[in-house]
Design a protein around this motif. Sequence first.
Motif, mmCIF file in Angstrom:
data_model
loop_
_atom_site.group_PDB
_atom_site.id
_atom_site.type_symbol
_atom_site.label_atom_id
_atom_site.label_comp_id
_atom_site.label_asym_id
_atom_site.label_seq_id
_atom_site.Cartn_x
_atom_site.Cartn_y
_atom_site.Cartn_z
ATOM 1 N N LEU A 168 0.831 -1.201 0.000
ATOM 2 C CA LEU A 168 0.000 0.000 0.000
ATOM 3 C C LEU A 168 0.868 1.255 0.000
ATOM 4 C CD1 LEU A 168 -2.958 0.975 0.136
ATOM 5 C CD2 LEU A 168 -2.742 1.001 2.624
ATOM 6 N N THR A 220 0.411 6.781 7.810
ATOM 7 C CA THR A 220 -0.843 7.532 7.740
ATOM 8 C C THR A 220 -0.684 8.999 8.145
ATOM 9 O OG1 THR A 220 -1.445 6.847 9.992
ATOM 10 C CG2 THR A 220 -2.215 5.467 8.173
ATOM 11 N N LEU A 227 -8.854 7.129 5.456
ATOM 12 C CA LEU A 227 -7.687 6.384 4.980
ATOM 13 C C LEU A 227 -6.922 5.765 6.151
ATOM 14 C CD1 LEU A 227 -6.355 8.547 2.007
ATOM 15 C CD2 LEU A 227 -7.760 6.477 1.975
ATOM 16 N N LEU A 230 -8.704 2.687 6.754
ATOM 17 C CA LEU A 230 -8.340 1.718 5.719
ATOM 18 C C LEU A 230 -7.115 0.908 6.137
ATOM 19 C CD1 LEU A 230 -9.281 1.026 2.756
ATOM 20 C CD2 LEU A 230 -7.402 2.487 2.005
ATOM 21 N N TRP A 231 -6.124 1.561 6.716
ATOM 22 C CA TRP A 231 -4.897 0.882 7.128
ATOM 23 C C TRP A 231 -5.144 -0.121 8.254
ATOM 24 C CZ3 TRP A 231 0.656 1.750 6.356
ATOM 25 C CH2 TRP A 231 0.936 2.464 5.171
ATOM 26 N N MET A 293 -9.079 -4.036 1.460
ATOM 27 C CA MET A 293 -8.455 -2.730 1.648
ATOM 28 C C MET A 293 -8.022 -2.150 0.303
ATOM 29 S SD MET A 293 -4.943 -1.902 3.794
ATOM 30 C CE MET A 293 -3.935 -2.890 2.656
ATOM 31 N N ARG A 297 -9.837 1.199 -1.554
ATOM 32 C CA ARG A 297 -8.989 2.348 -1.203
ATOM 33 C C ARG A 297 -9.273 3.584 -2.042
ATOM 34 N NH1 ARG A 297 -2.918 1.058 -3.548
ATOM 35 N NH2 ARG A 297 -3.555 0.094 -5.504
ATOM 36 N N SER A 298 -9.785 3.411 -3.260
ATOM 37 C CA SER A 298 -10.106 4.558 -4.115
ATOM 38 C C SER A 298 -11.567 4.963 -3.994
ATOM 39 C CB SER A 298 -9.779 4.240 -5.574
ATOM 40 O OG SER A 298 -8.399 3.955 -5.734
ATOM 41 N N ILE A 304 -15.642 3.126 2.535
ATOM 42 C CA ILE A 304 -14.612 2.606 3.431
ATOM 43 C C ILE A 304 -15.178 2.357 4.826
ATOM 44 C CG2 ILE A 304 -12.445 3.185 4.594
ATOM 45 C CD1 ILE A 304 -11.646 4.698 2.038
#
Length: 339
Positions: A168, A220, A227, A230-231, A293, A297-298, A304
């Motif tokens: 990522l 991050t 986001l 997301l991680w 993930m 991600r987009s 998300i």
Amino acid sequence: MAPSALLATWLLSGIALGACATALARTYALRRRLLDLPGERRSHRAATPRGGGISIVLVLLVALACLAAAHPTAALTCLLAGAGLLLVAGIGWVDDHRPLPAWPRLAVHGVAAVLLALAVWRQGGAPADLALAFLAAVVLVNVWNFMDGIDGIAAGQALVVVLAWALLAGQGPVLWAGLALAAGLLGFLPFNVPRARIFLGDVGSGAIGYALAALLAFGTVGRPPELRVLWVFPLLPFLLDASLTLLTRMVAGEAWWRPHVQHAYQAWARALGSHLPVTLSYGAAAAVAAAVMFVVRSGSSALIMSTCLTFLLAGGLAWKRLRGLHAGNTTDSLTDGKR
């Protein structure tokens, strides 16, 4: 040297160093009689040396030194992160030799978390970034300690997480540090699965948790909240099992800081009579979360967050079902036999 060749050299060197250091750690543990013996507070059947995770610490420290040499402007950042890693690993190493009370260990973890927050500040982190670094360090150090109870599960789960994060990140220090952690884990794992010849020990489980917290914090920095969420996806199998079990014990008025065997993965391993299927299943769950993930991600923040909520609900249901297996058997100890 081409970037791909440099990455391969970095990874293979770390694996070789990790494997050699683990073998030496096993010899040391056998000589010093640092053994986890079978018993009612253990989930293994043979006396097994502990402290093998010191090899992962060594690989990470060498990697930080190399990164500091290659990027002098980031040397202080590497020093702060390395100092925090040494504190966590050091208190774990002492605990592996002579068990310590929980509160002194937590105090040291808190100091290490402050050092990680300072490292993030050196890289331009905002207050939210510093808070995340501190919280991630305290939480993940202890989650990896809590969840290190059967062969291969803590190191294997971390390997899935760190490879997902390295992909990522794509490039930069997070990629290189992530691959260093992956290399250390790959050097250690052959000694820990399918049947452990040495356990991580507190020195290893704590160091893995701290390294993951550092990667999460630096990966991050400056990112929007969605986001950052997301991680967290690849961490969810461990986070759910650890947090739901802890919450249940606290609500029940139990001494939540004491050893126990009420985690879902422990109940499942007892029901199966084997560690490996559980270890592989938790790794597969983390891999699925990592794949999702990348898929979302987009997407929008709503996508998300809703995906994360779906994982939490599904994971909670799975935890409840697995934890009911062999619920009456509470003799094995989670923290006394570090895999």
